[in-house]
Design an enzyme around this catalytic site. Structure first.
Site, mmCIF file in Angstrom:
data_model
loop_
_atom_site.group_PDB
_atom_site.id
_atom_site.type_symbol
_atom_site.label_atom_id
_atom_site.label_comp_id
_atom_site.label_asym_id
_atom_site.label_seq_id
_atom_site.Cartn_x
_atom_site.Cartn_y
_atom_site.Cartn_z
ATOM 1 N N ARG A 40 0.858 -1.181 0.000
ATOM 2 C CA ARG A 40 0.000 0.000 0.000
ATOM 3 C C ARG A 40 0.891 1.228 0.000
ATOM 4 O O ARG A 40 1.784 1.341 0.844
ATOM 5 C CB ARG A 40 -0.883 -0.037 1.238
ATOM 6 C CG ARG A 40 -1.796 1.156 1.363
ATOM 7 C CD ARG A 40 -2.874 0.910 2.381
ATOM 8 N NE ARG A 40 -3.794 -0.150 1.959
ATOM 9 C CZ ARG A 40 -4.998 -0.346 2.501
ATOM 10 N NH1 ARG A 40 -5.410 0.420 3.475
ATOM 11 N NH2 ARG A 40 -5.769 -1.319 2.057
ATOM 12 N N LYS A 76 2.005 -7.441 5.198
ATOM 13 C CA LYS A 76 1.597 -6.289 4.408
ATOM 14 C C LYS A 76 2.728 -5.269 4.400
ATOM 15 O O LYS A 76 3.442 -5.107 5.391
ATOM 16 C CB LYS A 76 0.360 -5.633 5.021
ATOM 17 C CG LYS A 76 -0.451 -4.805 4.058
ATOM 18 C CD LYS A 76 -1.476 -5.665 3.328
ATOM 19 C CE LYS A 76 -2.346 -4.865 2.402
ATOM 20 N NZ LYS A 76 -3.438 -5.670 1.854
ATOM 21 N N ASP A 116 -1.704 -3.351 -4.034
ATOM 22 C CA ASP A 116 -2.726 -2.887 -3.087
ATOM 23 C C ASP A 116 -3.021 -1.426 -3.446
ATOM 24 O O ASP A 116 -2.562 -0.945 -4.490
ATOM 25 C CB ASP A 116 -2.224 -3.031 -1.635
ATOM 26 C CG ASP A 116 -3.347 -2.920 -0.607
ATOM 27 O OD1 ASP A 116 -4.099 -3.904 -0.460
ATOM 28 O OD2 ASP A 116 -3.497 -1.865 0.027
ATOM 29 N N LEU A 181 -14.956 3.629 -6.288
ATOM 30 C CA LEU A 181 -15.092 3.062 -7.635
ATOM 31 C C LEU A 181 -13.737 2.880 -8.298
ATOM 32 O O LEU A 181 -13.542 3.203 -9.463
ATOM 33 C CB LEU A 181 -16.009 3.957 -8.469
ATOM 34 C CG LEU A 181 -17.419 4.133 -7.888
ATOM 35 C CD1 LEU A 181 -18.186 5.212 -8.636
ATOM 36 C CD2 LEU A 181 -18.184 2.804 -7.921
ATOM 37 N N ALA A 183 -10.723 -0.055 -9.305
ATOM 38 C CA ALA A 183 -10.877 -1.231 -10.169
ATOM 39 C C ALA A 183 -11.868 -2.228 -9.575
ATOM 40 O O ALA A 183 -12.701 -2.792 -10.301
ATOM 41 C CB ALA A 183 -9.518 -1.889 -10.387
ATOM 42 N N GLY A 185 -14.266 -1.695 -6.957
ATOM 43 C CA GLY A 185 -15.608 -1.131 -6.751
ATOM 44 C C GLY A 185 -16.367 -0.983 -8.057
ATOM 45 O O GLY A 185 -17.560 -1.303 -8.135
ATOM 46 N N ARG A 209 -16.800 8.552 -10.824
ATOM 47 C CA ARG A 209 -18.237 8.529 -10.539
ATOM 48 C C ARG A 209 -19.041 8.582 -11.825
ATOM 49 O O ARG A 209 -19.980 7.828 -12.011
ATOM 50 C CB ARG A 209 -18.716 9.747 -9.751
ATOM 51 C CG ARG A 209 -17.991 10.176 -8.574
ATOM 52 C CD ARG A 209 -18.874 11.140 -7.780
ATOM 53 N NE ARG A 209 -18.753 12.523 -8.205
ATOM 54 C CZ ARG A 209 -17.967 13.403 -7.588
ATOM 55 N NH1 ARG A 209 -17.226 13.037 -6.572
ATOM 56 N NH2 ARG A 209 -17.923 14.644 -8.016
HETATM 57 C C1 HCI Z 1 -5.374 -8.414 -0.323
HETATM 58 O O1 HCI Z 1 -6.152 -9.359 -0.401
HETATM 59 O O2 HCI Z 1 -5.594 -7.473 0.404
HETATM 60 C C2 HCI Z 1 -4.110 -8.463 -1.085
HETATM 61 C C3 HCI Z 1 -3.996 -9.727 -1.846
HETATM 62 C C4 HCI Z 1 -2.610 -10.202 -1.935
HETATM 63 C C5 HCI Z 1 -2.368 -11.512 -1.737
HETATM 64 C C6 HCI Z 1 -1.110 -11.996 -1.829
HETATM 65 C C7 HCI Z 1 -0.078 -11.167 -2.136
HETATM 66 C C8 HCI Z 1 -0.319 -9.865 -2.325
HETATM 67 C C9 HCI Z 1 -1.589 -9.364 -2.244
#
Ligand code: HCI
Length: 350
Positions: A40, A76, A116, A181, A183, A185, A209
């Site tokens: 992210r 993450k 993400d 909205l 990819a 949504g 939108r």
């Molecule tokens: C997610 O589901 O939030 C991310 C999905 C994902 C799964 C495995 C590696 C990277 C991202």
């Protein structure tokens, strides 16, 4: 930095003075396999917020992988940007990806990333030239492509399961409010409109939108109205934290099923929803389609058809979760955590 306690395995934090970015990787659990979860990239108020977000999101990935029966742990990455992604020039972004790749290499495969919020498949292509610990490349680069369509398919299955649990007769004619909205949504909106829903949409971006509104005849509302607009199904597909206990106490809908990670601020919000009789599809179950796509295609070697079948099965998992919650008088989050805990107590899946 004074950090609160965490039940995860490792947090790595690095600052790069040149780009001004902070790099955080939360490895929550490697019990079922190498930790995995997206990268992210966004602006945070402070590095503490970025660490807290990475850790919370990593914990959700552990639950997501376990509940979906995928042989991966939860992790993450958060890149706390010095400015919004759209304002960062190509050279700086390249530098940021290079540092992120170096951090991934230091973790030596104990954590694998993917796209993400703020990153996409093209970024994964770039990262993959610098580190092998990446999922979700474009199909042109030999990857499985965007996980968004599968995430949306799973969310739609979650909507259908929630609608059935609420005793409603299918999605047709229901007021379905999609918040966010991007990819995912936009694709959920398409599926809901295709099933005959009366679509209501909200997004901060006026272009997004109007594209969705024009394509599906949706009613557009302001982002500030999402929690007060009466609807049958609320579908949050933006960033998390939408539902505080207070918001859960007043939100005027019957079913909540969306793609956002960490939709509830805490367990108390889930309990409020339970008491109000609102059917809540726990986020880490409802949005697992993306993980099923990436892990299914790139780790397990599933076909696209099998990935779609497994993603539709998100609806079956939720049907069981809803029944379990009803039978035991517990929130749907608690019921879903029990499903994940059963898998986690068994140990590695491969
Ligand atoms: C997610 O589901 O939030 C991310 C999905 C994902 C799964 C495995 C590696 C990277 C991202």
């Amino acid at each position: 930095m004074g950090l609160p306690e965490w039940d995860g395995e490792l947090t790595s934090v690095r600052h790069d003075p040149e780009t001004g970015a902070w790099f955080v990787i939360g490895v929550h659990s490697t019990r079922l396999g190498p930790a995995s979860g997206g990268t992210r990239a966004m602006v945070y108020p402070g590095v503490e917020d970025a660490v807290a977000d990475a850790r919370r999101l990593a914990g959700a990935m552990t639950l997501k992988m376990a509940a979906a029966g995928l042989p991966m742990g939860g992790g993450k990455s958060v890149i706390a940007l010095p400015a919004p992604r759209a304002e960062i020039d190509d050279a700086t972004w390249r530098q940021i990806l290079e540092i992120h790749a170096a951090n991934l290499n230091l973790l030596g495969g104990n954590y694998t990333t993917g796209p993400d919020i703020g990153t996409n498949s093209a970024d994964m292509d770039a990262l993959r030239t610098l580190t092998p610990h990446v999922f979700g490349r474009t199909t042109a680069a030999g990857g499985p492509g965007s996980s968004a369509p599968m995430t949306a398919l799973g969310v739609f299955a979650a909507i259908e399961a929630g609608v059935a649990e609420a005793g409603l007769d299918g999605v047709e004619g229901l007021r379905v409010l999609v918040q966010g909205l991007g990819a995912v949504g936009a694709d959920v909106a398409r599926l809901a409109a295709g099933a005959g829903a009366k679509l209501i949409v909200a997004d901060v971006d006026p272009v997004r939108r109007s594209v969705v509104a024009d394509a599906h005849g949706a009613e557009v509302i302001g982002t500030g109205e999402v929690l007060t607009r009466e609807c049958d199904v609320l579908v949050p597909c933006a960033t998390g934290g939408l539902l505080t206990p207070a918001a859960a106490g007043t939100v005027p809908c019957t079913v909540i099923a969306g793609a956002a990670n960490n939709l509830l601020t805490d367990d108390a919000a889930a309990e409020v929803l339970r008491r109000r009789g609102i059917v809540y599809a726990p986020d880490f179950v409802a949005n697992a389609g993306g993980a099923i796509h990436l892990v299914g295609r790139e780790v397990i070697g599933w076909s696209a058809e099998h990935v779609a079948d497994r993603t539709r099965a998100v609806g079956d998992t939720l049907t069981e979760v809803f029944a379990d919650a009803r039978t035991h008088g517990i929130s749907t989050v608690e019921a879903a955590e029990r499903v994940a805990a059963r898998t986690l107590s068994g140990g590695p899946l491969r």
